[in-house]
Design a protein around this motif. Structure first.
Motif, PDB file in Angstrom:
ATOM      1  N   GLU A  24       0.799  -1.217   0.000  1.00 55.08           N
ATOM      2  CA  GLU A  24       0.000   0.000   0.000  1.00 55.08           C
ATOM      3  C   GLU A  24       0.838   1.275   0.000  1.00 55.08           C
ATOM      4  O   GLU A  24       0.321   2.352  -0.255  1.00 55.08           O
ATOM      5  N   THR A  25       2.124   1.154   0.273  1.00 56.59           N
ATOM      6  CA  THR A  25       2.972   2.343   0.246  1.00 56.59           C
ATOM      7  C   THR A  25       3.375   2.718  -1.182  1.00 56.59           C
ATOM      8  O   THR A  25       3.946   3.779  -1.394  1.00 56.59           O
ATOM      9  N   PHE A  26       3.087   1.866  -2.137  1.00 53.36           N
ATOM     10  CA  PHE A  26       3.443   2.101  -3.532  1.00 53.36           C
ATOM     11  C   PHE A  26       2.271   2.669  -4.308  1.00 53.36           C
ATOM     12  O   PHE A  26       1.133   2.254  -4.115  1.00 53.36           O
ATOM     13  N   VAL A  27       2.563   3.609  -5.173  1.00 49.18           N
ATOM     14  CA  VAL A  27       1.560   4.167  -6.077  1.00 49.18           C
ATOM     15  C   VAL A  27       1.733   3.463  -7.417  1.00 49.18           C
ATOM     16  O   VAL A  27       2.834   3.400  -7.954  1.00 49.18           O
ATOM     17  N   GLU A  48       5.541   2.889  -7.958  1.00 44.65           N
ATOM     18  CA  GLU A  48       6.490   3.870  -7.423  1.00 44.65           C
ATOM     19  C   GLU A  48       6.421   3.873  -5.902  1.00 44.65           C
ATOM     20  O   GLU A  48       5.344   4.032  -5.325  1.00 44.65           O
ATOM     21  N   GLY A  49       7.587   3.712  -5.280  1.00 51.37           N
ATOM     22  CA  GLY A  49       7.658   3.692  -3.825  1.00 51.37           C
ATOM     23  C   GLY A  49       7.600   5.081  -3.230  1.00 51.37           C
ATOM     24  O   GLY A  49       7.749   6.087  -3.933  1.00 51.37           O
ATOM     25  N   TRP A  97      11.238   3.419  -8.626  1.00 50.30           N
ATOM     26  CA  TRP A  97      10.338   2.629  -9.476  1.00 50.30           C
ATOM     27  C   TRP A  97      10.667   1.174  -9.212  1.00 50.30           C
ATOM     28  O   TRP A  97      11.705   0.680  -9.626  1.00 50.30           O
ATOM     29  N   ALA A  98       9.752   0.480  -8.552  1.00 54.46           N
ATOM     30  CA  ALA A  98       9.993  -0.899  -8.135  1.00 54.46           C
ATOM     31  C   ALA A  98       9.659  -1.911  -9.218  1.00 54.46           C
ATOM     32  O   ALA A  98      10.221  -2.999  -9.238  1.00 54.46           O
ATOM     33  N   GLY A  99       8.732  -1.560 -10.094  1.00 50.26           N
ATOM     34  CA  GLY A  99       8.336  -2.514 -11.123  1.00 50.26           C
ATOM     35  C   GLY A  99       7.550  -1.866 -12.229  1.00 50.26           C
ATOM     36  O   GLY A  99       7.117  -0.722 -12.111  1.00 50.26           O
ATOM     37  N   GLY A 132       3.149  -8.283  -3.782  1.00 49.79           N
ATOM     38  CA  GLY A 132       1.892  -8.097  -4.503  1.00 49.79           C
ATOM     39  C   GLY A 132       1.949  -6.984  -5.534  1.00 49.79           C
ATOM     40  O   GLY A 132       0.933  -6.608  -6.106  1.00 49.79           O
ATOM     41  N   LEU A 133       3.145  -6.441  -5.781  1.00 51.66           N
ATOM     42  CA  LEU A 133       3.252  -5.335  -6.738  1.00 51.66           C
ATOM     43  C   LEU A 133       2.962  -5.776  -8.165  1.00 51.66           C
ATOM     44  O   LEU A 133       2.335  -5.037  -8.926  1.00 51.66           O
TER      45      LEU A 133
END
Length: 191
Positions: free
Chosen positions: A9-12, A76-77, A82-84, A123-124
Motif C-alpha cells: 500500500e505504500t506504492f503508487v 512507485e515507492g 520505481w519498483a516494477g 503483490g506489486l
C-alpha cells in the motif's frame, strides 16, 4: 500476510509521464541485468545501454499517460523508486505483430514485465497487472496476450494465477532455434 499488504500500500501504481524517461531508462537497464533477463527480454543490456537519450525520450513518450497506442504502468515507492513495471502495446486487427503473425483483432500485448528483486513478493506485480488490464478494458480491448519463454516456469505460473492461459501459439526465437516462446492470453466478454 498483513505486512505484505502494508508494504504494498505504500506504492503508487500509475502510468509513466513522458518527462520521466530517465527513470524509465534506469528501470529497463535494471531489468536487463536481472539473472533471467535472457529468458524474459529480447534486448540485451549492452544494446540498451548504447541507445541515445533521444531513443529513451521517444520510447517513454510513446507509452506515457495520454498515449492511445501503448501504456507503461509502474509501481512507485514512497521514496520515488520505481519498483516494477509492465507495458501494454495495442495491436490493431489486420496488422502483423513483431514475430510476423497476423493480428486478427484489436488486442493488448503485454511486454517488459519486471519487478526489482528486492520488491518481489509484495503483490506489486498483481497491482501493476491490475492497472494495465483495467486500462485495456477501458479502451475496449477484449483480449490481452503476452509471450513467455518456454523455460520461464516462474513467469508462466504467475500469468496462470492472474487468469492468462496458453493459447497454443508458439513463437520461434530468431537465432535461437532450439528455444521457443509461448503465447498466453486473457479474454473477457464484451460489454
Amino acid at each position: 500476510m498483513g505486512s505484505v499488504v502494508d508494504a504494498d500500500e505504500t506504492f503508487v501504481v500509475r502510468a509513466v509521464r513522458a518527462e520521466e524517461w530517465p527513470a524509465a531508462k534506469a528501470l529497463r537497464l535494471a531489468a536487463l541485468r536481472d539473472p533471467v533477463a535472457h529468458l524474459a527480454f529480447l534486448e540485451t543490456y549492452e544494446t540498451a545501454l548504447d541507445r541515445p537519450d533521444s531513443f529513451w525520450r521517444e520510447r517513454t513518450a510513446g507509452v506515457a499517460d495520454g498515449s492511445d497506442g501503448a501504456r507503461q504502468i509502474i509501481a512507485e515507492g514512497p521514496d520515488g523508486v520505481w519498483a516494477g513495471t509492465v507495458t501494454v502495446l495495442v495491436e490493431e486487427a489486420g496488422t502483423t505483430d513483431w514475430a510476423g503473425f497476423p493480428v486478427e483483432r484489436r488486442q493488448g500485448h503485454v511486454v517488459g514485465v519486471f519487478v526489482r528483486p528486492e520488491y518481489r513478493g509484495r503483490g506489486l506485480t498483481e497491482r501493476i497487472f491490475g492497472a494495465a488490464l483495467a486500462w485495456c478494458r477501458q479502451i475496449g480491448l477484449e483480449r490481452v496476450r503476452l509471450i513467455v519463454h518456454a523455460d520461464n516456469g516462474r513467469a508462466q505460473g504467475f500469468y496462470r494465477k492472474i487468469g492468462f492461459e496458453p493459447s497454443g501459439v508458439e513463437v520461434p526465437l530468431a537465432g535461437r532455434e532450439d528455444e521457443r516462446e509461448l503465447e498466453f492470453a486473457l479474454e473477457w466478454p464484451a460489454g
